[in-house]
Every structure is written in structure tokens, then in C-alpha cells.
Design an enzyme around this catalytic site. Structure first.
Site, PDB file in Angstrom:
ATOM      1  N   ARG A 140       0.671  -1.483  -0.215  1.00 17.16           N
ATOM      2  CA  ARG A 140       0.238   0.130  -0.078  1.00 17.16           C
ATOM      3  C   ARG A 140       0.837   0.936  -0.015  1.00 17.16           C
ATOM      4  NH1 ARG A 140      -4.920  -1.706   1.846  1.00 17.16           N
ATOM      5  NH2 ARG A 140      -6.216   0.585   2.122  1.00 17.16           N
ATOM      6  N   TYR A 143       0.425   4.308  -2.364  1.00 17.50           N
ATOM      7  CA  TYR A 143      -0.242   4.917  -2.512  1.00 17.50           C
ATOM      8  C   TYR A 143       0.201   6.093  -1.014  1.00 17.50           C
ATOM      9  CZ  TYR A 143      -4.909   6.915  -1.919  1.00 17.50           C
ATOM     10  OH  TYR A 143      -6.431   7.621  -1.619  1.00 17.50           O
ATOM     11  N   ARG A 184     -13.045  -1.599  -4.543  1.00 17.57           N
ATOM     12  CA  ARG A 184     -13.626  -0.859  -2.797  1.00 17.57           C
ATOM     13  C   ARG A 184     -14.721  -1.585  -2.536  1.00 17.57           C
ATOM     14  NH1 ARG A 184     -12.608   5.528  -4.244  1.00 17.57           N
ATOM     15  NH2 ARG A 184     -12.731   5.445  -6.142  1.00 17.57           N
ATOM     16  N   PHE A 189     -19.455  -4.805  -3.125  1.00 17.93           N
ATOM     17  CA  PHE A 189     -21.145  -5.356  -2.413  1.00 17.93           C
ATOM     18  C   PHE A 189     -22.113  -5.390  -3.200  1.00 17.93           C
ATOM     19  CE2 PHE A 189     -18.893  -5.271   1.794  1.00 17.93           C
ATOM     20  CZ  PHE A 189     -17.998  -6.834   1.988  1.00 17.93           C
ATOM     21  N   GLY A 205     -13.793  -9.958   8.346  1.00 16.22           N
ATOM     22  CA  GLY A 205     -15.532  -8.321   8.152  1.00 16.22           C
ATOM     23  C   GLY A 205     -15.026  -8.116   9.031  1.00 16.22           C
ATOM     24  N   THR A 208     -12.689  -2.147  10.277  1.00 16.91           N
ATOM     25  CA  THR A 208     -13.815  -0.923  10.336  1.00 16.91           C
ATOM     26  C   THR A 208     -13.448   0.058   9.199  1.00 16.91           C
ATOM     27  OG1 THR A 208     -12.930   0.473  12.041  1.00 16.91           O
ATOM     28  CG2 THR A 208     -14.505  -1.574  12.956  1.00 16.91           C
ATOM     29  N   PRO A 270      -5.622  -1.940   6.977  1.00 15.16           N
ATOM     30  CA  PRO A 270      -5.620  -1.125   8.887  1.00 15.16           C
ATOM     31  C   PRO A 270      -6.742  -1.828   8.845  1.00 15.16           C
ATOM     32  CG  PRO A 270      -5.434   0.276   6.412  1.00 15.16           C
ATOM     33  CD  PRO A 270      -5.382  -1.010   6.129  1.00 15.16           C
ATOM     34  N   ARG A 271      -6.429  -2.119  10.562  1.00 14.97           N
ATOM     35  CA  ARG A 271      -7.734  -2.226  11.475  1.00 14.97           C
ATOM     36  C   ARG A 271      -9.212  -1.941  11.276  1.00 14.97           C
ATOM     37  NH1 ARG A 271      -3.116  -4.263  15.417  1.00 14.97           N
ATOM     38  NH2 ARG A 271      -2.769  -2.512  14.395  1.00 14.97           N
TER      39      ARG A 271
HETATM   40  P1  NAD Z   1     -10.871   8.061  -8.720  1.00 13.28           P
HETATM   41  O1  NAD Z   1     -10.158   6.780  -9.284  1.00 13.28           O
HETATM   42  O2  NAD Z   1     -11.914   7.449  -9.646  1.00 13.28           O
HETATM   43  O3  NAD Z   1     -10.322   9.518  -9.617  1.00 13.28           O
HETATM   44  C1  NAD Z   1      -9.433   9.474 -10.412  1.00 13.28           C
HETATM   45  C2  NAD Z   1      -8.638  10.404 -11.092  1.00 13.28           C
HETATM   46  O4  NAD Z   1      -7.892  10.233 -11.517  1.00 13.28           O
HETATM   47  C3  NAD Z   1      -9.487   9.174 -12.579  1.00 13.28           C
HETATM   48  O5  NAD Z   1     -10.534  10.484 -12.912  1.00 13.28           O
HETATM   49  C4  NAD Z   1      -8.314   9.552 -12.974  1.00 13.28           C
HETATM   50  O6  NAD Z   1      -8.168   9.195 -14.563  1.00 13.28           O
HETATM   51  C5  NAD Z   1      -6.887  10.526 -12.491  1.00 13.28           C
HETATM   52  N1  NAD Z   1      -6.018  10.312 -12.764  1.00 13.28           N
HETATM   53  C6  NAD Z   1      -5.613   9.209 -12.054  1.00 13.28           C
HETATM   54  N2  NAD Z   1      -4.096   9.308 -12.063  1.00 13.28           N
HETATM   55  C7  NAD Z   1      -3.807  10.620 -13.022  1.00 13.28           C
HETATM   56  C8  NAD Z   1      -2.508  11.356 -13.905  1.00 13.28           C
HETATM   57  N3  NAD Z   1      -1.533  10.620 -13.631  1.00 13.28           N
HETATM   58  N4  NAD Z   1      -2.696  11.755 -14.120  1.00 13.28           N
HETATM   59  C9  NAD Z   1      -3.976  12.597 -14.652  1.00 13.28           C
HETATM   60  N5  NAD Z   1      -5.685  12.402 -14.114  1.00 13.28           N
HETATM   61  C10 NAD Z   1      -4.565  11.423 -13.121  1.00 13.28           C
HETATM   62  O7  NAD Z   1     -11.281   8.351  -7.590  1.00 13.28           O
HETATM   63  P2  NAD Z   1     -11.774   9.664  -6.733  1.00 13.28           P
HETATM   64  O8  NAD Z   1     -12.305   8.658  -5.430  1.00 13.28           O
HETATM   65  O9  NAD Z   1     -12.136  10.365  -7.529  1.00 13.28           O
HETATM   66  O10 NAD Z   1     -10.442   9.951  -5.946  1.00 13.28           O
HETATM   67  C11 NAD Z   1     -10.346  11.485  -5.677  1.00 13.28           C
HETATM   68  C12 NAD Z   1      -9.291  11.680  -5.204  1.00 13.28           C
HETATM   69  O11 NAD Z   1      -9.539  11.618  -3.579  1.00 13.28           O
HETATM   70  C13 NAD Z   1      -7.831  10.946  -5.227  1.00 13.28           C
HETATM   71  O12 NAD Z   1      -6.385  12.468  -5.258  1.00 13.28           O
HETATM   72  C14 NAD Z   1      -7.881  10.264  -3.609  1.00 13.28           C
HETATM   73  O13 NAD Z   1      -6.674   9.812  -3.276  1.00 13.28           O
HETATM   74  C15 NAD Z   1      -8.921  11.062  -2.977  1.00 13.28           C
HETATM   75  N6  NAD Z   1      -8.677  10.052  -1.729  1.00 13.28           N
HETATM   76  C16 NAD Z   1     -10.179   9.162  -1.656  1.00 13.28           C
HETATM   77  C17 NAD Z   1     -10.428   8.682  -1.418  1.00 13.28           C
HETATM   78  C18 NAD Z   1     -12.272   7.790  -1.548  1.00 13.28           C
HETATM   79  O14 NAD Z   1     -12.972   6.850  -0.907  1.00 13.28           O
HETATM   80  N7  NAD Z   1     -12.810   8.244  -2.528  1.00 13.28           N
HETATM   81  C19 NAD Z   1     -10.265   8.304  -0.112  1.00 13.28           C
HETATM   82  C20 NAD Z   1      -9.095   9.583   0.444  1.00 13.28           C
HETATM   83  C21 NAD Z   1      -8.611  10.059  -0.841  1.00 13.28           C
HETATM   84  N1  UDP Z   2     -13.203  -5.233   1.119  1.00 12.04           N
HETATM   85  C1  UDP Z   2     -14.217  -6.665   1.227  1.00 12.04           C
HETATM   86  N2  UDP Z   2     -14.138  -6.871   0.375  1.00 12.04           N
HETATM   87  C2  UDP Z   2     -13.683  -6.450  -1.308  1.00 12.04           C
HETATM   88  C3  UDP Z   2     -13.399  -5.241  -1.017  1.00 12.04           C
HETATM   89  C4  UDP Z   2     -12.662  -4.537  -0.258  1.00 12.04           C
HETATM   90  O1  UDP Z   2     -13.835  -6.561   2.129  1.00 12.04           O
HETATM   91  O2  UDP Z   2     -14.709  -6.645  -1.825  1.00 12.04           O
HETATM   92  C5  UDP Z   2     -12.058  -4.884   2.832  1.00 12.04           C
HETATM   93  C6  UDP Z   2     -10.501  -4.894   2.421  1.00 12.04           C
HETATM   94  O3  UDP Z   2     -10.198  -5.085   2.364  1.00 12.04           O
HETATM   95  C7  UDP Z   2     -11.097  -2.955   3.472  1.00 12.04           C
HETATM   96  C8  UDP Z   2     -12.255  -2.445   3.611  1.00 12.04           C
HETATM   97  O4  UDP Z   2     -12.928  -3.349   2.998  1.00 12.04           O
HETATM   98  O5  UDP Z   2     -10.698  -3.868   4.447  1.00 12.04           O
HETATM   99  C9  UDP Z   2     -12.347  -1.032   2.700  1.00 12.04           C
HETATM  100  O6  UDP Z   2     -11.431  -1.678   1.166  1.00 12.04           O
HETATM  101  P1  UDP Z   2     -11.578  -0.708   0.179  1.00 12.04           P
HETATM  102  O7  UDP Z   2     -10.673  -1.022  -0.843  1.00 12.04           O
HETATM  103  O8  UDP Z   2     -13.286   0.154   0.034  1.00 12.04           O
HETATM  104  O9  UDP Z   2     -10.130   0.885   0.613  1.00 12.04           O
HETATM  105  P2  UDP Z   2      -9.397   1.105   2.064  1.00 12.04           P
HETATM  106  O10 UDP Z   2      -8.778  -0.481   2.396  1.00 12.04           O
HETATM  107  O11 UDP Z   2      -8.175   2.196   0.900  1.00 12.04           O
HETATM  108  O12 UDP Z   2      -9.718   2.042   3.050  1.00 12.04           O
END
Ligand code: NAD
Ligand code: UDP
Ligand code: UDP
Length: 318
Positions: A140, A143, A184, A189, A205, A208, A270-271
Site C-alpha cells: 500500500r 499510495y 473498493r 458489495f 470482516g 472497520t 488497516p484494522r
Molecule cells: P478515482 O480513481 O475515481 O479518480 C481519480 C482520477 O484521477 C481519475 O479520473 C483518473 O483517471 C485520474 N488520474 C489518475 N492518475 C492520473 C494522472 N497521472 N494524470 C491525470 N489524471 C490522473 O478516485 P476518487 O475516489 O475520485 O479519488 C479522488 C482523489 O481523492 C484521489 O486523489 C484520492 O486519493 C482521494 N481520496 C479518495 C478517497 C475515496 O474514498 N474515494 C479517500 C481518500 C482520498
Molecule cells: N474489502 C472487502 N471486500 C471487497 C473489497 C474490500 O472486504 O470486495 C475490505 C478491504 O479489505 C478493507 C475494506 O473492505 O478492509 C475497505 O476496502 P477499500 O478497498 O474500499 O478501501 P481501503 O482499504 O483503502 O480503506
């Protein structure tokens, strides 16, 4: 205002673009379409205040804007681990380019950082002053560490070059427009339940997460951008659920008879995770109101519609 949204064709980015367009701004999206797509922006493609650039932010970009919302980066573990070196380039070179741009044109710059900077947290819930527990060499890390460097770069451009920054730490967000094969947990789900496939719970599962509905998250980003506090600020819904609870809720709301199946827990998963949003409440006057139950119902409707359009016969998770 003229506003650049990097990653604006993605899940959160496209909802943000909707809000900015409705508010009357000129909006420029830069996206390489790795996990985003034009369909998310369909309503704006011919609008005179809107422009869509196919651009990879690891390359320099020269445009003139007043604000930069920097969201470009794949957010799902499946997608950010597919090409981890690219993920690091996007977070480091990409963020540096966008900060260089903000410095040149004196634009305000907001970084979409993440709760992943806290890693597998030792304190619960997580406050912004917690420095995190991140494995620097795990799967991970591209990221987590990428985003940690992106935060460092933002604060150094601020201290060294007076770039006007904002840093949001976003917790798990869900809602309409997530792609079916996003990987995700919420989208997996919902697709599995609607298609009558088993829901894949990783581990037992019992881990959280705290899930925020996308419209409320976008509202938090806009408040942060337009306020005076630079951050970091946690943005998330403090309602905390085990993954198994989420699975049962999705089954209940879809009325699906899918079974639950258990898969290996990925490494470094992460737990527990729950935002302490005291800072967002006090400084931004922001607090989510939409419960997981309400938000899921909205998302399930949109997914059911899209699945209907694309035919339900095939497996959409691959
Ligand atoms: P997403 O994957 O739907 O969107 C990311 C976008 O960035 C996509 O349109 C992708 O094509 C574009 N992209 C990726 N690499 C690129 C590059 N090198 N150049 C130009 N475009 C690029 O994800 P999201 O859920 O919309 O997340 C958006 C932002 O929010 C991200 O930075 C992510 O890390 C942050 N974020 C999201 C979550 C969440 O739960 N969705 C949580 C924490 C942080
Ligand atoms: N997860 C799961 N089944 C899935 C996808 C994810 O049980 O089909 C779990 C994963 O292991 C994690 C949590 O759900 O514990 C959230 O995962 P996600 O990828 O949505 O986000 P992140 O781990 O980055 O918070
Ligand atoms: N950059 C960019 N757009 C701009 C200004 C800069 O993409 O409008 C890039 C630039 O190519 C450089 C990075 O941002 O690679 C960092 O810029 P900075 O001015 O901080 O560094 P320098 O160019 O002095 O190395």
C-alpha cells in the site's frame, strides 16, 4: 473564478465539477482517464465554461487559473497497486507539477490527501496531529507514502514559495458514479448484491471503516478551499461500521439473496478507521448528515439503473 480540477473525470472529481459548474465558475479538468471517464462529465462537455483536457499530470501543464483542486490519483487499492511506480510518480511528480503551476500563477491549491496517511492507526479515532503508522515498503506504500510526500511537498511549497495551500485528509467516500470494477468495498458489495453474486468479505470482516456520502464530502472540500485554514483537516463521516455490518446492510437494502463469502485479507489492510472531525466542525462548520443507510439507498438506485443499461448478464467486476 477559473478553476482547475485534476482527476475531474473520476468519482469525487466529477461530483466536485458539478458543484463548481452550478456555482458559475469556469472549470478546466485535466485527467488521463486511467480510472475516470468522459461519461461522468457528459452534462458539461459542450458547455462554454467547461473544458476537458486529456493530460497526464506527471507531465508539466501550463494553464492560467485561480484555484487548483488536485485530485488526480487512483484511489482504489486494486488500481493504485496495478502500477505502483506510476502511482508514486503521480503523487510526487504530478503534485510537484501542480504546485509549480500554482506557484507560477499564484493560484490557491487544495490537495486531496487521505486517511491512509495514518496507515494502520494506533490511536482511535484519528485526529490530525496523529503522525500515522505506515509501512514504507509494503504493497500500500505507493499510495500511502505517495500521499505523505504530496502533503510534505504542499507544506514546503507553502513555507518556501508562499503557495496558498489547503490539505484535506479524505476518509472512505462512496456514492453514485463509482465504477463497477473499482475494487473498493462499497461498489463491490453493491454490484455483487444487485447481480446475485456472493459478497466478497476479506478476512473475517471485523475491520472497520467510516463511510461518507460523496455530495457531503464535496461540500467539505469547497468549504476548505474557500476558508482561511490551510489544514490538514479530516473530512469523513464518523459513523464507523465493520465490513461485515456493511455487507449485511447492502443485502438488506437491495433485498438480495446473495451469500457472503470470505477471502484472504490483503496485506497491511488497516484494522480500524474513524475520523475525529472536531477540527472540520469548528473551523469549517462542516459535519455529514447523511447516514450510511440513506446514502447507500441513493447509490443502489443509481447502480441499478446503470447495470440495467449495460445488461446484467456479464460479470462487471472483471
Ligand atoms: P478515482 O480513481 O475515481 O479518480 C481519480 C482520477 O484521477 C481519475 O479520473 C483518473 O483517471 C485520474 N488520474 C489518475 N492518475 C492520473 C494522472 N497521472 N494524470 C491525470 N489524471 C490522473 O478516485 P476518487 O475516489 O475520485 O479519488 C479522488 C482523489 O481523492 C484521489 O486523489 C484520492 O486519493 C482521494 N481520496 C479518495 C478517497 C475515496 O474514498 N474515494 C479517500 C481518500 C482520498
Ligand atoms: N474489502 C472487502 N471486500 C471487497 C473489497 C474490500 O472486504 O470486495 C475490505 C478491504 O479489505 C478493507 C475494506 O473492505 O478492509 C475497505 O476496502 P477499500 O478497498 O474500499 O478501501 P481501503 O482499504 O483503502 O480503506
Ligand atoms: N510546472 C508546471 N506548470 C507551471 C509551472 C511549473 O507544470 O505552470 C512544473 C515545472 O515543469 C516543474 C514543476 O512544476 O517541473 C515544479 O516547478 P517549480 O517552479 O517549483 O520548479 P522548477 O521549475 O524551478 O524546477
Amino acid at each position: 473564478m477559473r478553476i482547475l480540477v485534476t482527476g475531474g473525470a473520476g468519482f469525487i472529481g466529477s461530483h466536485l465539477v458539478d458543484r463548481l459548474m452550478i456555482e458559475g465558475h469556469e472549470v478546466l479538468v485535466a485527467d488521463n482517464f486511467y480510472t475516470g471517464n468522459k461519461e461522468n462529465l457528459l452534462s458539461w462537455l459542450n458547455h462554454p465554461r467547461f473544458e476537458l483536457l486529456r493530460h497526464d499530470i506527471t507531465q508539466p501543464l501550463f494553464v492560467e487559473v485561480d484555484q487548483v483542486y488536485h485530485l488526480a490519483c487512483p484511489a482504489s487499492p486494486v488500481h493504485y497497486q496495478y502500477n505502483p511506480v506510476k502511482t508514486i510518480k503521480t503523487n510526487v511528480l504530478g503534485t510537484m507539477n501542480m504546485l509549480g503551476l500554482a506557484k507560477r500563477v499564484k493560484a490557491r491549491f487544495l490537495l486531496a490527501s487521505t486517511s491512509e496517511v495514518y496507515g494502520d492507526p494506533e490511536i482511535h479515532p484519528q485526529t490530525e496531529d496523529y503522525r500515522g503508522s505506515v509501512n514504507p515498503i509494503g504493497i500500500r506504500s505507493c499510495y500511502d507514502e505517495g500521499k505523505r510526500v504530496a502533503e510534505t511537498l504542499s507544506f514546503d511549497y507553502h513555507r518556501q514559495n508562499n503557495v496558498d495551500i489547503r490539505v484535506a485528509r479524505i476518509f472512505n467516500t462512496y456514492g453514485p458514479r463509482m465504477i463497477f470494477n473499482d475494487g473498493r468495498v462499497v461498489s463491490n458489495f453493491v454490484v455483487q448484491a444487485l447481480q446475485g453474486q456472493p459478497l466478497t468479505v476479506y478476512g473475517e470482516g471485523r475491520q472497520t471503516r467510516s463511510f461518507c456520502y460523496v455530495n457531503e464530502l464535496v461540500d467539505g472540500l469547497i468549504r476548505l478551499m474557500n476558508g482561511s485554514f490551510i489544514g490538514p483537516v479530516n473530512l469523513g463521516n464518523p459513523g464507523e461500521f465493520t465490513i461485515l455490518e456493511l455487507a449485511h446492510l447492502v443485502l438488506e437494502l437491495t433485498g438480495s439473496s446473495s451469500e457472503i463469502t470470505y477471502r484472504t485479507l490483503p496485506k497491511d489492510d488497516p484494522r480500524q478507521r474513524q475520523p475525529d472531525i472536531t477540527r472540520a466542525r469548528e473551523i469549517l462548520g462542516w459535519e455529514p448528515k447523511i447516514s450510511l443507510r440513506e446514502g447507500l439507498a441513493l447509490m443502489i438506485d443509481e447502480f441499478a439503473q446503470r447495470l440495467g443499461q449495460s445488461g446484467t448478464g456479464k460479470n462487471l467486476l472483471v
